[in-house]
Design a protein around this motif. Structure first.
Motif, PDB file in Angstrom:
ATOM      1  N   LYS A   1       0.830  -1.211   0.000  1.00  0.00           N
ATOM      2  CA  LYS A   1       0.000   0.000   0.000  1.00  0.00           C
ATOM      3  C   LYS A   1       0.864   1.260   0.000  1.00  0.00           C
ATOM      4  O   LYS A   1       0.607   2.211  -0.750  1.00  0.00           O
ATOM      5  CB  LYS A   1      -0.915  -0.009   1.231  1.00  0.00           C
ATOM      6  CG  LYS A   1      -1.862   1.182   1.308  1.00  0.00           C
ATOM      7  CD  LYS A   1      -2.773   1.081   2.519  1.00  0.00           C
ATOM      8  CE  LYS A   1      -3.716   2.278   2.596  1.00  0.00           C
ATOM      9  NZ  LYS A   1      -4.606   2.192   3.790  1.00  0.00           N
TER      10      LYS A   1
ATOM     11  N   LYS B   1       1.371   4.169  -2.999  1.00  0.00           N
ATOM     12  CA  LYS B   1       1.214   5.602  -2.767  1.00  0.00           C
ATOM     13  C   LYS B   1       2.422   6.373  -3.308  1.00  0.00           C
ATOM     14  O   LYS B   1       2.277   7.433  -3.927  1.00  0.00           O
ATOM     15  CB  LYS B   1       1.042   5.864  -1.268  1.00  0.00           C
ATOM     16  CG  LYS B   1       0.784   7.323  -0.927  1.00  0.00           C
ATOM     17  CD  LYS B   1       0.579   7.514   0.570  1.00  0.00           C
ATOM     18  CE  LYS B   1       0.358   8.989   0.898  1.00  0.00           C
ATOM     19  NZ  LYS B   1       0.174   9.188   2.369  1.00  0.00           N
TER      20      LYS B   1
ATOM     21  N   GLU C   1       2.601   9.235  -6.397  1.00  0.00           N
ATOM     22  CA  GLU C   1       3.257  10.540  -6.250  1.00  0.00           C
ATOM     23  C   GLU C   1       4.342  10.733  -7.308  1.00  0.00           C
ATOM     24  O   GLU C   1       4.532  11.829  -7.837  1.00  0.00           O
ATOM     25  CB  GLU C   1       3.860  10.664  -4.847  1.00  0.00           C
ATOM     26  CG  GLU C   1       2.847  10.894  -3.747  1.00  0.00           C
ATOM     27  CD  GLU C   1       1.991  12.132  -4.016  1.00  0.00           C
ATOM     28  OE1 GLU C   1       2.570  13.194  -4.343  1.00  0.00           O
ATOM     29  OE2 GLU C   1       0.758  12.025  -3.920  1.00  0.00           O
TER      30      GLU C   1
ATOM     31  N   GLU D   1      -3.894   8.529 -10.025  1.00  0.00           N
ATOM     32  CA  GLU D   1      -4.640   7.598  -9.160  1.00  0.00           C
ATOM     33  C   GLU D   1      -5.380   6.538  -9.963  1.00  0.00           C
ATOM     34  O   GLU D   1      -5.540   5.394  -9.497  1.00  0.00           O
ATOM     35  CB  GLU D   1      -5.651   8.368  -8.292  1.00  0.00           C
ATOM     36  CG  GLU D   1      -5.015   9.275  -7.245  1.00  0.00           C
ATOM     37  CD  GLU D   1      -4.647  10.643  -7.809  1.00  0.00           C
ATOM     38  OE1 GLU D   1      -4.149  11.481  -7.036  1.00  0.00           O
ATOM     39  OE2 GLU D   1      -4.865  10.873  -9.020  1.00  0.00           O
TER      40      GLU D   1
END
Length: 321
Positions: A122, A126, A130, A141
């Protein structure tokens, strides 16, 4: 550093005692015609040579943030893996073949964070999102779960750069990163590389045959011919007052003041076959100022001005347009 290749006709030298330094915060360009040894040099540095090629002499030293220098040639396989991505990374010229087609781009972008930083799936995802946002991928996303073929050529190149800079390496080798991209996208990619270099204080080694790109983006340039470095120095000095006839020939071939109907200038002949490199100067068969000495003695690179090196017996006779 020298690299030899084993062929059915014997061993040939593809890279012959090439030497240069790349410094943090600057772009160093490796410039020359196709087949001059630029990409071979880069793959040798990162240890990705084909099985038929070997680094036969020299050292590849990288200095970490702590000031400790490591010779990649003699480092253990574990040490090289530790340095990969964190200290040294490479961006290949064909993003479609460099990216794995069976994994999503998010999986490939997250991999460095999971392997080197031990992040959870996870947390790594992320970081990948970015990173995609930082290199200008719209809607990261949702696009993080897309596959490489679902991106345009320019977007794939951005993804490849994102993987390269993920762990903020000290040195990033960019092997013709704008090949096959249109002019607008080329400018965007090079602007991105420049921003990342300044932001992360990287040394960027730009491999190209595009003189305009070198002039616009690089701080220093290393000109290669037939596996040899023939000239190197600050871009403005080398391009403004070349001290090797090959460099002068490359610059003269650019149609800066061309008029309709005027003859375009070029360097006559072709680079020598690797199996038939002449004993003297490697450029002798195409050189306009060749002498008997050039055919008998290989010129060593010597300083013709502070920080400006040339491997020519008669650098003061080189004419620039």
């Amino acid at each position: 550093m020298s690299v030899d290749i084993r062929t059915p006709y014997g061993v040939v030298r593809a890279v012959d005692k090439v030497s240069f330094q790349a410094r943090r915060g600057e772009t160093l360009a490796l410039l020359g015609e196709s087949g001059c040894g630029k990409s071979m040099t880069a793959t040798a540095v990162v240890g990705l040579l084909e099985p038929v090629a070997d680094v036969t002499e020299g050292a590849v030293r990288i200095t970490g943030a702590d000031g400790t220098a490591t010779d990649l040639r003699t480092a253990s396989a574990k040490r090289r893996r530790d340095l990969a991505g964190k200290e040294l990374a490479i961006v290949f010229q064909d993003a479609l073949t460099a990216l794995n087609p069976v994994y999503t781009v998010g999986t490939q972008l997250a991999e460095p964070f999971r392997i080197h930083r031990g992040l959870s799936r996870k947390a790594a995802r992320k970081e990948a999102i970015e990173l995609m946002r930082r290199v200008g991928i719209p809607e990261p996303e949702t696009r993080v779960d897309s596959y490489p073929h679902q991106f345009s050529g320019g977007m794939r190149q951005r993804l490849l750069i994102a993987i390269g800079v993920a762990l903020s390496p000290a040195v990033l080798l960019a092997d013709e990163p704008t090949t096959a991209l249109d002019v607008t996208v080329q400018a965007q990619i090079m602007s991105l590389l420049k921003d990342l270099r300044e932001e992360r204080d990287m040394a960027v080694v730009l491999i190209t045959h595009d003189l305009a790109l070198v002039f616009e983006q690089a701080d220093r340039v290393v000109v290669m011919y037939a596996g040899n470095v023939v000239e190197q120095g600050l871009v403005e000095e080398v391009f403004g007052a070349p001290k090797h006839p090959y460099t002068a020939g490359l610059l003269e071939s650019v149609p800066v003041h061309a008029e309709r109907g005027a003859e375009l200038k070029s360097i006559g002949g072709s680079p020598p076959e690797l199996a038939a490199i002449p004993a003297g100067c490697v450029y002798q068969d195409r050189c306009p100022i060749v002498r008997d000495r050039c055919r008998e003695e290989r010129p060593a690179a010597r300083e013709v001005a502070p920080g400006h090196l040339s491997a020519c017996h008669f650098p003061d006779e080189v004419k620039n347009r």
